[in-house]
Design a protein around this motif. Structure first.
Motif, PDB file in Angstrom:
ATOM      1  N   UNK A 424       0.882  -1.190   0.245  1.00 16.31           N
ATOM      2  CA  UNK A 424       0.085   0.063   0.026  1.00 16.31           C
ATOM      3  C   UNK A 424       0.845   1.023  -0.118  1.00 16.31           C
ATOM      4  N   UNK A 425       2.123   0.829   0.489  1.00 17.13           N
ATOM      5  CA  UNK A 425       3.027   2.214   0.376  1.00 17.13           C
ATOM      6  C   UNK A 425       2.752   3.040   1.619  1.00 17.13           C
ATOM      7  N   UNK A 426       2.083   2.800   2.861  1.00 15.69           N
ATOM      8  CA  UNK A 426       1.630   3.334   3.839  1.00 15.69           C
ATOM      9  C   UNK A 426       2.558   3.371   5.031  1.00 15.69           C
ATOM     10  N   UNK A 427       3.271   4.344   5.180  1.00 13.56           N
ATOM     11  CA  UNK A 427       4.428   4.630   6.154  1.00 13.56           C
ATOM     12  C   UNK A 427       4.077   4.205   7.603  1.00 13.56           C
ATOM     13  N   UNK A 428       2.860   4.794   7.962  1.00 12.22           N
ATOM     14  CA  UNK A 428       2.276   4.447   9.276  1.00 12.22           C
ATOM     15  C   UNK A 428       2.118   3.177   9.745  1.00 12.22           C
ATOM     16  N   UNK A 429       1.555   2.264   8.853  1.00 11.59           N
ATOM     17  CA  UNK A 429       1.445   0.920   8.896  1.00 11.59           C
ATOM     18  C   UNK A 429       2.806   0.037   9.019  1.00 11.59           C
ATOM     19  N   UNK A 430       3.702   0.638   8.237  1.00 15.23           N
ATOM     20  CA  UNK A 430       4.792   0.083   8.087  1.00 15.23           C
ATOM     21  C   UNK A 430       5.601   0.175   9.436  1.00 15.23           C
ATOM     22  N   UNK A 431       5.333   1.373  10.136  1.00 13.03           N
ATOM     23  CA  UNK A 431       5.906   1.555  11.306  1.00 13.03           C
ATOM     24  C   UNK A 431       5.176   0.760  12.343  1.00 13.03           C
ATOM     25  N   UNK A 432       4.089   0.547  12.250  1.00 14.61           N
ATOM     26  CA  UNK A 432       3.326  -0.517  13.419  1.00 14.61           C
ATOM     27  C   UNK A 432       3.744  -1.887  13.387  1.00 14.61           C
ATOM     28  N   UNK A 433       3.652  -2.282  11.945  1.00 13.66           N
ATOM     29  CA  UNK A 433       4.157  -3.649  11.857  1.00 13.66           C
ATOM     30  C   UNK A 433       5.682  -3.874  12.181  1.00 13.66           C
ATOM     31  N   UNK A 434       6.365  -2.985  12.058  1.00 12.33           N
ATOM     32  CA  UNK A 434       8.034  -3.287  12.367  1.00 12.33           C
ATOM     33  C   UNK A 434       8.212  -3.180  13.761  1.00 12.33           C
ATOM     34  N   UNK A 435       7.449  -2.222  14.540  1.00 14.99           N
ATOM     35  CA  UNK A 435       7.402  -2.156  15.944  1.00 14.99           C
ATOM     36  C   UNK A 435       6.772  -3.730  16.568  1.00 14.99           C
ATOM     37  N   UNK A 436       5.674  -4.252  15.984  1.00 16.48           N
ATOM     38  CA  UNK A 436       5.251  -5.292  16.274  1.00 16.48           C
ATOM     39  C   UNK A 436       6.440  -6.541  16.122  1.00 16.48           C
ATOM     40  N   UNK A 437       6.884  -6.599  14.891  1.00 15.30           N
ATOM     41  CA  UNK A 437       8.126  -7.668  14.916  1.00 15.30           C
ATOM     42  C   UNK A 437       9.262  -7.442  15.702  1.00 15.30           C
ATOM     43  N   UNK A 438       9.586  -6.419  15.833  1.00 17.01           N
ATOM     44  CA  UNK A 438      10.664  -5.896  16.963  1.00 17.01           C
ATOM     45  C   UNK A 438      10.312  -6.408  18.502  1.00 17.01           C
ATOM     46  N   UNK A 439       8.941  -6.167  18.863  1.00 17.05           N
ATOM     47  CA  UNK A 439       8.521  -6.644  20.112  1.00 17.05           C
ATOM     48  C   UNK A 439       8.631  -8.309  20.328  1.00 17.05           C
ATOM     49  N   UNK A 458      12.395   3.559  13.840  1.00 12.08           N
ATOM     50  CA  UNK A 458      12.776   4.838  14.209  1.00 12.08           C
ATOM     51  C   UNK A 458      12.859   5.868  12.709  1.00 12.08           C
ATOM     52  N   UNK A 459      13.430   5.031  11.732  1.00 11.06           N
ATOM     53  CA  UNK A 459      13.365   6.081  10.609  1.00 11.06           C
ATOM     54  C   UNK A 459      11.868   6.234  10.246  1.00 11.06           C
ATOM     55  N   UNK A 460      11.094   5.083  10.218  1.00 13.14           N
ATOM     56  CA  UNK A 460       9.486   5.377   9.834  1.00 13.14           C
ATOM     57  C   UNK A 460       9.024   6.408  10.527  1.00 13.14           C
ATOM     58  N   UNK A 461       9.316   6.648  11.800  1.00 12.46           N
ATOM     59  CA  UNK A 461       8.743   7.554  12.760  1.00 12.46           C
ATOM     60  C   UNK A 461       9.304   8.918  12.332  1.00 12.46           C
ATOM     61  N   UNK A 462      10.456   8.956  11.901  1.00 15.54           N
ATOM     62  CA  UNK A 462      10.764  10.358  11.545  1.00 15.54           C
ATOM     63  C   UNK A 462      10.236  10.637  10.184  1.00 15.54           C
ATOM     64  N   UNK A 463       9.779   9.902   9.414  1.00 15.58           N
ATOM     65  CA  UNK A 463       9.085  10.182   7.970  1.00 15.58           C
ATOM     66  C   UNK A 463       7.785  10.585   8.380  1.00 15.58           C
TER      67      UNK A 463
END
Length: 494
Positions: A424-439, A458-463
């Motif tokens: 989808x190219x959605x940065x916010x949900x890329x952020x959500x998903x990456x945090x879930x994987x990390x947790x 963190x890079x996604x959060x800056x975007x």
């Protein structure tokens, strides 16, 4: 990383909440979410389309059309924008224009059945209006550009002003038989007859108002508007349907004491709107009572009186469940949403089934029954209509698995969520998903991978950008780094 420390994903959260509210029928509240989302990401074509759908549900066809056109200005080949513009034009009664955009969409996406359905209903509407589809000539020229309906009207008015008076009169005087028009227009037929009578007064037609507008132009505009209403009402309820209703009345099948189908439909629409507004304004108890009263009425009516009876019954169970959830009545809410699901499955209502599964999963998650929430949402996966919907659906399932300490499965669903967000190219949900994987990787003690994913997050959060998200991820990185160092020291000692 505690739940309270999770980064707040602004645009994605607003889109998810708005979509969920819209599915539940809370279109006014959903509209607020989409408005806020567009403030954060102006011109997002997907958000414009979801808001356009919301406007259409609320009956605001003009704004629905504007949003659809705005999405096409960003991407002329955006098939969802073409479909939504066609739907808005159809709702406005511009069936010929709607047909053009249904055809354009089908050329782009012949695999989507909804464009063919749109073509069929637009052609049927045109037949009901003018009687013969061969009379409709649709042109597809490069220089032809359909803009908003207001602009089209402006062009038509300019063309009319350039035509001789006798041509305009001749065009306006072409009409159906007086008997047919009287049946279609009802009480306002007298207004149309009066305007047509005024056309015969040549002196009056040549005069102008104080603002410099010709009286003839005003009269012709009024007649043109009434003709469009006549054609639209015939499409909505053709003459043969009206004759059939009168025949039923003569045969005694429709008693005088009963409401007319048209009156029933208007009453139901008004009550449904009131139910949604009450819940949106926080009056959950009153919304629930009103929905329960309307449900009893609809159940007592026949399918002849309410053609979409089963769909309405399911929708009301959903409204009742949402109100019960807002009041904290979890078990009652679960029962109501399950009744909505049963109704949807029995009547093959796919959208309603998806809505019910969504609501049931949320109730289970709220009461801590995470496995039941997982089972429900996994059943919904095949019904998801977009990558964005899959992104948040996979994320919610992954969160439930994380709550059940099944970190490996949670990591897999986090990766699925990330893949859908990438599509989808959605940065916010890329952020959500990456945090879930990390947790999940932290729970698996795969600290090296967790650090890498938190750095990506963190890079996604800056975007986005989101200072809250950045602070939360930095704190999580600090904790993971400490755990990683402690593990390395322990390994060296061993």
């Amino acid at each position: 990383m505690a739940d309270d420390d999770l980064p707040v994903v602004t645009f994605g959260s607003l889109m998810t909440e708005g979509t969920a509210l819209s599915r539940r029928g809370q279109h006014d509240k959903a509209l607020g979410c989409f408005n806020d989302a567009l403030k954060l990401r102006a011109g997002d074509k997907h958000c414009l389309i979801t808001r356009s759908k919301c406007f259409l549900k609320l009956g605001d066809t003009e704004n629905s059309l504007k949003d659809a056109e705005a999405s096409l200005q960003i991407d002329k080949t955006f098939y969802e924008g073409l479909y939504q513009k066609a739907e808005a034009l159809y709702a406005m009664g511009d069936f010929e224009f709607a047909l053009v955009f249904y055809h354009r969409g089908r050329r782009l996406r012949p695999d989507l059945h909804k464009f063919q359905l749109g073509i069929n209903k637009a052609e049927e509407a045109i037949v009901n209006c003018i009687g013969n589809p061969s009379l409709v000539k649709l042109e597809s020229k490069e220089e032809l550009c359909f803009v908003s309906r207001q602009a089209e009207r402006k062009k038509d008015n300019q063309k009319q002003q350039n035509k001789p008076k006798d041509q305009k009169d001749q065009k306006q005087m072409k009409k159906k038989s007086p008997k047919t028009e009287r049946q279609l227009l009802g009480q306002i037929y007298a207004d149309k007859a009066y305007l047509e009578k005024l056309l015969k007064d040549e002196d009056l037609m040549q005069s102008s108002t104080r603002q410099g507008i010709k009286v003839m132009d005003l009269v012709l505009d009024g007649i043109s508007y009434l003709n469009r209403r006549r054609d639209f009402w015939q499409q909505q309820k053709p003459i043969y349907a009206r004759l059939y209703e009168r025949k039923l009345l003569r045969q005694g099948r429709m008693q005088d004491k009963k409401e007319k189908p048209s009156d029933i439909a208007r009453s139901i629409a008004k009550n449904m709107e009131d139910i949604e507004l009450l819940l949106a304004r926080g009056s959950a108890e009153e919304s629930c009572r009103k929905a329960e009263r309307l449900l009893k009425k609809i159940e007592a009516w026949s399918e002849n009186e309410v053609p979409n009876k089963n769909e309405l019954i399911g929708n009301l169970h959903s409204c009742i469940g949402n109100a019960q959830l807002a009041m904290g009545q979890m078990e009652a809410a679960l029962r109501s949403h399950k009744m909505d699901l049963d109704c949807a499955k029995q009547n093959a209502l796919t959208d309603a089934e998806s809505r019910a599964l969504d609501n049931i999963g949320h109730v289970y998650a709220r009461i801590g029954k995470f496995q039941q929430a997982i089972d429900t949402w996994e059943e919904k996966i095949p019904l998801a209509q977009s990558s964005l919907e899959k992104a948040w659906l996979f994320h919610e399932i992954g969160r439930c698995y994380l709550e059940l300490d099944e970190a490996e499965v949670a990591q897999d669903y986090g990766q699925k969520s990330l893949q859908s967000a990438d599509e989808e190219g959605d940065v916010e949900w890329q952020l959500h998903a990456t945090v879930l994987v990390a947790q999940a990787q932290v729970k698996l003690k795969d600290y090296r991978s967790a650090i890498m994913n938190f750095e990506r997050a963190l890079e996604k959060a800056k975007l986005v950008p989101s200072e809250t998200a950045q602070n939360g991820i930095i704190a999580a990185l600090d904790n993971v780094s400490k755990s990683f160092i402690a593990e390395l020291n322990k390994s060296q000692k061993d």
